[in-house]
Every structure is written in structure tokens, then in C-alpha cells.
Write a protein that holds these residues in place. Structure first.
Motif, mmCIF file in Angstrom:
data_model
loop_
_atom_site.group_PDB
_atom_site.id
_atom_site.type_symbol
_atom_site.label_atom_id
_atom_site.label_comp_id
_atom_site.label_asym_id
_atom_site.label_seq_id
_atom_site.Cartn_x
_atom_site.Cartn_y
_atom_site.Cartn_z
ATOM 1 N N LEU A 95 -0.038 12.562 -6.856
ATOM 2 C CA LEU A 95 0.239 11.259 -7.454
ATOM 3 C C LEU A 95 1.510 11.280 -8.296
ATOM 4 N N ARG A 96 1.809 12.410 -8.900
ATOM 5 C CA ARG A 96 3.062 12.532 -9.642
ATOM 6 C C ARG A 96 4.246 12.342 -8.694
ATOM 7 N N GLU A 97 4.164 12.931 -7.512
ATOM 8 C CA GLU A 97 5.238 12.777 -6.533
ATOM 9 C C GLU A 97 5.298 11.350 -5.993
ATOM 10 N N LEU A 98 4.134 10.732 -5.855
ATOM 11 C CA LEU A 98 4.110 9.349 -5.390
ATOM 12 C C LEU A 98 4.910 8.463 -6.339
ATOM 13 N N GLY A 149 -4.029 10.538 -16.274
ATOM 14 C CA GLY A 149 -4.699 11.523 -15.435
ATOM 15 C C GLY A 149 -4.024 11.687 -14.088
ATOM 16 N N ALA A 150 -3.474 10.590 -13.566
ATOM 17 C CA ALA A 150 -2.802 10.660 -12.266
ATOM 18 C C ALA A 150 -1.607 11.597 -12.299
ATOM 19 N N ASP A 151 -0.855 11.567 -13.397
ATOM 20 C CA ASP A 151 0.346 12.398 -13.480
ATOM 21 C C ASP A 151 0.026 13.889 -13.570
ATOM 22 N N GLU A 152 -1.224 14.237 -13.793
ATOM 23 C CA GLU A 152 -1.608 15.644 -13.809
ATOM 24 C C GLU A 152 -1.725 16.228 -12.404
ATOM 25 N N ALA A 180 0.831 -1.204 0.000
ATOM 26 C CA ALA A 180 0.000 0.000 0.000
ATOM 27 C C ALA A 180 0.863 1.249 0.000
ATOM 28 N N ALA A 181 0.308 2.313 -0.581
ATOM 29 C CA ALA A 181 1.027 3.582 -0.682
ATOM 30 C C ALA A 181 0.222 4.684 -0.011
ATOM 31 N N PRO A 182 0.881 5.709 0.511
ATOM 32 C CA PRO A 182 0.138 6.849 1.056
ATOM 33 C C PRO A 182 -0.583 7.588 -0.060
ATOM 34 N N MET A 183 -1.626 8.309 0.314
ATOM 35 C CA MET A 183 -2.397 9.156 -0.594
ATOM 36 C C MET A 183 -3.243 8.358 -1.585
ATOM 37 N N MET A 184 -3.291 7.031 -1.425
ATOM 38 C CA MET A 184 -4.090 6.193 -2.320
ATOM 39 C C MET A 184 -4.884 5.179 -1.499
ATOM 40 N N SER A 185 -5.455 5.627 -0.377
ATOM 41 C CA SER A 185 -6.012 4.678 0.578
ATOM 42 C C SER A 185 -7.187 3.894 0.018
ATOM 43 N N ALA A 186 -8.090 4.535 -0.723
ATOM 44 C CA ALA A 186 -9.251 3.808 -1.256
ATOM 45 C C ALA A 186 -8.811 2.787 -2.288
ATOM 46 N N ILE A 224 6.940 13.189 3.087
ATOM 47 C CA ILE A 224 5.662 13.899 2.982
ATOM 48 C C ILE A 224 5.738 15.309 3.558
ATOM 49 N N PRO A 225 6.357 15.529 4.737
ATOM 50 C CA PRO A 225 6.458 16.916 5.216
ATOM 51 C C PRO A 225 7.205 17.826 4.241
ATOM 52 N N ARG A 226 8.266 17.317 3.650
ATOM 53 C CA ARG A 226 9.010 18.130 2.689
ATOM 54 C C ARG A 226 8.147 18.469 1.475
ATOM 55 N N LEU A 227 7.435 17.460 0.958
ATOM 56 C CA LEU A 227 6.609 17.686 -0.228
ATOM 57 C C LEU A 227 5.448 18.629 0.062
ATOM 58 N N GLN A 228 4.917 18.552 1.273
ATOM 59 C CA GLN A 228 3.812 19.445 1.631
ATOM 60 C C GLN A 228 4.254 20.902 1.675
ATOM 61 N N ARG A 229 5.527 21.126 1.971
ATOM 62 C CA ARG A 229 6.041 22.500 1.953
ATOM 63 C C ARG A 229 6.201 23.020 0.528
ATOM 64 N N GLU A 230 6.337 22.103 -0.420
ATOM 65 C CA GLU A 230 6.620 22.493 -1.795
ATOM 66 C C GLU A 230 5.376 22.535 -2.682
#
Length: 292
Positions: A202-205, A195-198, A148-154, A265-271
Motif C-alpha cells: 500500500l505504501r507503493e500504491l 496502518g496502510a503505510d506500514e 479502482a486501484a490494484p491491490m485494493m480489490s475488496a 507491478i513486475p518491477r515492484l515485485q522484484r524489489e
């Protein structure tokens, strides 16, 4: 389905999510190998376009796979018009991404309904025919079933669910001669992935996955591997083949993913802004339009 050079010749194959992408690719490949194909999906016009690219006996049905009654009706119509199904490919699926805490509950629930409950409804609707033909059911799963990956829970929850469902169904039906397979896929070049890469989340994932796991594979390659698995009634098929190795290390994957996420994730959230994507791709839009 075995014992000849053309094991799919004149067999009836049902493919859900056949309006585009992997479903359409599998339908064409099944037909090329001699099967008569039933195309199931949400978009009647798009299904008809796929049908028109398939010579021979393809037919299409507009249906929401989460509708028990309609799926039962479609199963009867497939049997009456093409014959009893020997092959059922549960391919239809949706995806959405973003932080779980801020996700739209209805969208999150819809991914589970289509990917997991819809697969079960598909199996239930066609099970009498598969029993009669000694047929084969292929459940399209994902690398997300294994790790499993973060940000893709469903999406991850639904794909882990269909893996368990298929294992259970295989054990339940083995004595009746019905085969059940699981297809484990990585990134495949469909409108869902494009569509995910837009979306930054998800692009960062994908960018933070190991290099081999970032590659996007052509639909034709994946469809070919899956149809060969159908011909051989395999219990599992991996596209690409190296995904098989993840089964060996799957127990170690959650702590590794957690450690990486805790750092990144904290780093990416800042960006960038991590917002919910909604249902991805043209298939997601078609699902929304169909329910509207």
C-alpha cells in the motif's frame, strides 16, 4: 433542516464508525453545530471516550453494523432516548490490501460486508426515522468509488458499491423529501491510513499516485467539509475539493491505471514482497476482536 442560521440545532445525528478517526471527528463537529449525536461502533470503551469529549447530548451504542436485528434495536433505542434521527452518516468501514489471488477469502468478504452491506443495513434501520423527519443520509465513499486501484480489490469494490447504492437510494426517496449525499474522500489521517503505510504493497500504491493525490488530509478538515455538506443537504461532497475533477475523467482512469500497473507491478515485485495486509488499523483489530 433548512431555513435557519443553525440548521443542525437540536437535530439527532447518527454516526457509524464513531469510535475514532473521521467518525469521531464528524460527531464532534455535528455536536459543535448543535446536533445531539448518537455514536455507533464496535468498541464500547472507545466510544465512551469520544462521548466524553462531546458536551451535551451525545450517547453511544456498541453494535456490529452488519447485524440486522441489533441495528434495528439500536435505531429504536436512539429514537426513544434522543428522538428520531434527522441525519445518518454511514461512515463505518474496513480496508485490506494485497494481491486478490492470494487474499484471505474471509477477510476479503468482511470488507464487503461492513462497507457495503453494513451501509445498507444502516440505511434500512434508520429509514423510517429519516422519512418521518425529512432527513438526510450521507454515505461515506472514496476516490476508490471513481477509480479502482490494484491491490485494493475488496475496498474498491465496496466503495463503488456504496456509490451506486446511494445513487439508487436518492432516486427512490426523492419524492419523500429524504436527502441522500455521497462523500468522496482521498487519504485522510486516520489509523487506517497510518496502518496502510506500514505495508509495502500500500505504501507503493500511494507513492505511484499523482503528487496531489498522495497528500494526507487532517480529520478536522475532512469532517468540517462533510458536516457543511450535511447542513446544506448536498448530493455530493468532495474532500479535498479537487476530487470533483476526477468525475470528468473517470472513464479514462481504468486504462491509465492498467497501463501503469502493467509496467510497475513486475518491477515492484522484484524489489519487495506483496503480501496481504489483513484488516488495517485499530478499527480492523477491533472488528476481529469483536467477532472473536
Amino acid at each position: 433542516m433548512t431555513g435557519t442560521d443553525r440548521p443542525l440545532h437540536d437535530r439527532v445525528a447518527v454516526v457509524t464508525g464513531a469510535a475514532r478517526g473521521l467518525g469521531a471527528g464528524m460527531a464532534r463537529e455535528l455536536a459543535r453545530r448543535g446536533a445531539r449525536v448518537a455514536l455507533l461502533g464496535r468498541e464500547e470503551a472507545t466510544l465512551a471516550e469520544v462521548r466524553d469529549t462531546i458536551p451535551g447530548g451525545a450517547r453511544c451504542w456498541e453494535v456490529d453494523i452488519t447485524d440486522d436485528a441489533r441495528m434495528g434495536q439500536v435505531a429504536d433505542e436512539v429514537r426513544d432516548r434522543l428522538g428520531p434521527a434527522s441525519i445518518v452518516v454511514a461512515n463505518a468501514g474496513l480496508a485490506e490490501g494485497g494481491p486478490f489471488g492470494e487474499s484471505d477469502p474471509a477477510t476479503w468478504r468482511r470488507v464487503i460486508e461492513v462497507n457495503l452491506t453494513g451501509s445498507a443495513i444502516t440505511a434500512r434501520a434508520f429509514l423510517p426515522q429519516l422519512r418521518a423527519t425529512g432527513g438526510y443520509y450521507l454515505q461515506v465513499a472514496s476516490l476508490a468509488s471513481i477509480g479502482a486501484a490494484p491491490m485494493m480489490s475488496a475496498y474498491c469494490a465496496s466503495k463503488a458499491g456504496v456509490e451506486s447504492f446511494a445513487h439508487s437510494l436518492r432516486a427512490e426517496l426523492a419524492h419523500e423529501g429524504v436527502g441522500v449525499g455521497i462523500a468522496y474522500l482521498n487519504w485522510t489521517d486516520t489509523d487506517m491510513i497510518r496502518g496502510a503505510d506500514e505495508h509495502p504493497v500500500l505504501r507503493e500504491l500511494r507513492a505511484h499516485m499523482p503528487r496531489p493525490a498522495r497528500r494526507v488530509y487532517p480529520v478536522e478538515y475532512v469532517a468540517g467539509r462533510l458536516v457543511r455538506a450535511v447542513e446544506n443537504r448536498r448530493a455530493a461532497v468532495y474532500a479535498p475539493a479537487w476530487l470533483r475533477a476526477t468525475q470528468v475523467v473517470r472513464a479514462a482512469m481504468p486504462p491509465v491505471v492498467t497501463a501503469l500497473s502493467k509496467r510497475e507491478i513486475p518491477r515492484l515485485q522484484r524489489e519487495t514482497s506483496f503480501e496481504g495486509t489483513g484488516l488495517l488499523g485499530a478499527g480492523g483489530r477491533a472488528d476481529l476482536d469483536g467477532r472473536a
